[in-house]
Enzyme design. Structure first.
Site: not given
Ligand code: NAD
Ligand code: UD1
Length: 351
Positions: A60, A126, A150, A154
Site C-alpha cells: 500500500d 481527471s 472522488y 483529485k
Molecule cells: P484502477 O482501479 O484500474 O487502477 C488503480 C490501481 O491502484 C489498482 O490496481 C488498485 O489496486 C491500486 N490501488 C488503489 N489504492 C491503492 C493503494 N492505497 N496502494 C496501492 N495500490 C492501490 O484505475 P485506473 O482506471 O487504472 O485509474 C488509474 C488512476 O487514474 C486513478 O488514480 C484514477 O483516479 C485516475 N483516473 C482514471 C480514470 C478512468 O476513467 N479510468 C479517469 C480519470 C482519472
Molecule cells: C465518470 C465520472 C467521472 C470520471 C469519469 C472518467 C460519474 C458521475 N463521473 O464520468 O468523475 O472522471 O467517469 O472515469 O461517475 N452513461 C450511460 N449509461 C451508463 C453509463 C454511462 O448513459 O450505464 C453515460 C453518462 O451519462 C455519460 C457517458 O455515458 O454521458 C459517459 O459516462 P461515464 O463513462 O460514466 O463517464 P463520465 O460521466 O464522463
C-alpha cells in the site's frame, strides 16, 4: 534515455497499459499495488506482451516504511502515480476511503520522495476537476471545482502538489487530466476489468454485448446536445499510456509543475458510442432511456493544444479502434482476469 520508474497502481487499467509502453521503451519498471482493484494476472499479461517482467511489490502506498524501502532499494528516477480509488458513487458512500487512499496516499508518497531526494512525479488527475465547464473545449486554465468526494480528492491533491512545488522548486510534477479512457491493448490480452457492475459507459456496453448485462440504460435523452444524450471525450487507453512517456521527457527537462489535458479533443454522444461499438463488434446493443444520473453533465471535451505543443503528444486512435479493442478484450476475456487461476480468482472474490 531509459530509466528506472516506480509505478504505483501499475496492475490497474491505465497502469498496466502504461507498463507495457514503458517496458517496450526499455525502462525498468517497479510496480507497487495493493491489488484492491486489480489482479496480478494483469502483470503476467504485460510480461507476455513485452517479454519483460515488471518487478511487482504487493503493498500500500500509505505504508511509509514500505515506500521508503522501495525507494532505497530501486532508486527510481521518476514515479508515475496511478494508485487510488476511482468510483464516484462509492466515494459518496465511503468518503474517508477516498480521502485516505487518494489524498493521504499521495501525501505519504510525496513525503517519502522528498526524504529520498526524488522530485519527479506524474500524477493521474481527471477531467472531473473541471466540474461543469462554462464553455467547450476545456483548457487547462479553466476554473476547477468538484461535486463529489472522488473529484474533491483529485482537486485536493492537485492543490497539495501546487503548494509543494511553490515550497521547493526542485519538484517536477506533471498533472495529467484524463478525459474518458476507453478501449484495451490491441493484443486483447490486457484491458479494463471492473470488479463490480461497471459505472462507465464502454465497459457497461461491452458486458451487454457478451450477454452478461441485459441492456444499457442511457442516462437521459434530454441533454442540450445534438441527440439529447451525454457527450464525452473518449481517449484510447494506449494513447493515454503514451502520454505518460511524453510527460516523463518533460520531467527530465525540468518542467516544474504543469497540468495537461489528455483527450482526443472531440466529443461523442452515448448513442454515437453505442453505434460505433455495434459496428466494431457486429453485436446489437439493446438500450433504454432512463433518468439522468445525479452529478452528470451534458458535455465535456478537451482542448489538447497544450499537450500537443508541450508534450509532442496527440491521440492517434479514434473511436472505431477504441470500440474494436474494447470488444476484442471483452469477447476473449468475458470474465476479465478472474477466470484464470483458482487461487487468484478466490483472492479477488474475497475482497
Ligand atoms: P484502477 O482501479 O484500474 O487502477 C488503480 C490501481 O491502484 C489498482 O490496481 C488498485 O489496486 C491500486 N490501488 C488503489 N489504492 C491503492 C493503494 N492505497 N496502494 C496501492 N495500490 C492501490 O484505475 P485506473 O482506471 O487504472 O485509474 C488509474 C488512476 O487514474 C486513478 O488514480 C484514477 O483516479 C485516475 N483516473 C482514471 C480514470 C478512468 O476513467 N479510468 C479517469 C480519470 C482519472
Ligand atoms: C465518470 C465520472 C467521472 C470520471 C469519469 C472518467 C460519474 C458521475 N463521473 O464520468 O468523475 O472522471 O467517469 O472515469 O461517475 N452513461 C450511460 N449509461 C451508463 C453509463 C454511462 O448513459 O450505464 C453515460 C453518462 O451519462 C455519460 C457517458 O455515458 O454521458 C459517459 O459516462 P461515464 O463513462 O460514466 O463517464 P463520465 O460521466 O464522463
Amino acid at each position: 534515455m531509459t530509466s528506472t520508474l516506480l509505478v504505483t497502481g501499475g496492475a490497474g487499467y491505465i497502469g498496466s497499459h502504461t507498463c507495457i509502453e514503458l517496458l517496450q521503451e526499455g525502462h525498468q519498471v517497479v510496480v507497487l499495488d495493493n491489488l484492491s482493484n486489480s489482479s496480478p494476472e494483469a502483470l503476467h499479461r504485460v510480461e507476455a506482451i513485452t517479454s519483460k517482467a515488471p518487478i511487482f511489490i504487493e503493498g500500500d502506498i500509505r505504508n511509509p516504511a514500505l515506500v521508503r524501502d522501495i525507494l532505497a532499494r530501486y532508486n527510481p528516477e521518476h514515479i508515475i502515480h496511478f494508485a487510488g480509488l476511482k468510483a464516484v458513487g462509492e466515494s459518496v458512500k465511503k468518503p474517508l476511503d477516498y480521502y485516505a487512499n487518494n489524498v493521504s496516499g499521495t501525501l505519504v508518497l510525496c513525503q517519502e520522495m522528498a526524504a529520498h531526494g526524488l522530485f519527479n512525479l506524474v500524477f493521474s488527475s481527471s477531467a472531473t476537476v473541471y466540474g461543469d465547464p462554462a464553455s467547450l473545449p476545456i483548457r487547462e486554465n479553466f476554473p476547477r471545482s468538484a461535486t463529489n468526494p472522488y473529484g474533491r480528492s483529485k482537486l485536493m491533491v492537485e492543490r497539495m502538489l501546487e503548494d509543494l512545488y511553490l515550497s521547493d522548486p526542485r519538484w517536477n510534477i506533471a498533472i495529467l487530466r484524463y478525459f474518458n479512457p476507453a478501449g484495451a491493448h490491441p493484443s486483447g490480452l490486457v484491458g479494463e476489468d471492473p470488479a463490480d457492475i461497471p459505472n462507465n459507459l464502454v465497459p457497461y456496453i461491452s458486458q451487454v454485448a457478451t450477454g452478461r448485462r441485459e441492456k444499457l440504460q442511457v442516462f437521459g435523452n434530454d441533454w442540450s446536445t445534438a441527440d439529447g444524450t451525454g457527450v464525452r471525450d473518449y481517449i484510447h487507453v494506449v494513447d493515454l499510456a503514451r502520454g505518460h512517456l511524453c510527460a516523463l521527457r518533460q520531467l527530465s527537462q525540468g518542467c516544474g509543475l504543469k497540468a495537461w489535458n489528455l483527450g482526443l479533443g472531440r466529443g461523442y454522444s452515448v448513442l454515437e458510442v453505442v453505434s460505433a461499438f455495434e459496428k466494431a463488434s457486429g453485436q446489437t446493443i439493446p438500450y433504454q432511456f432512463v433518468d439522468r444520473r445525479p452529478g452528470d453533465i451534458a458535455a465535456c471535451w478537451a482542448d489538447p493544444a497544450s499537450s500537443q505543443k508541450d508534450l509532442q503528444w496527440s491521440a492517434e486512435k479514434g473511436i472505431e479502434e477504441m470500440m474494436a479493442d474494447a470488444w476484442r478484450w471483452q469477447s476473449t476475456n468475458p470474465d476479465g482476469y478472474s477466470r484464470l487461476s483458482g487461487p487468484e480468482r478466490l483472492r479477488k472474490l474475497d475482497r
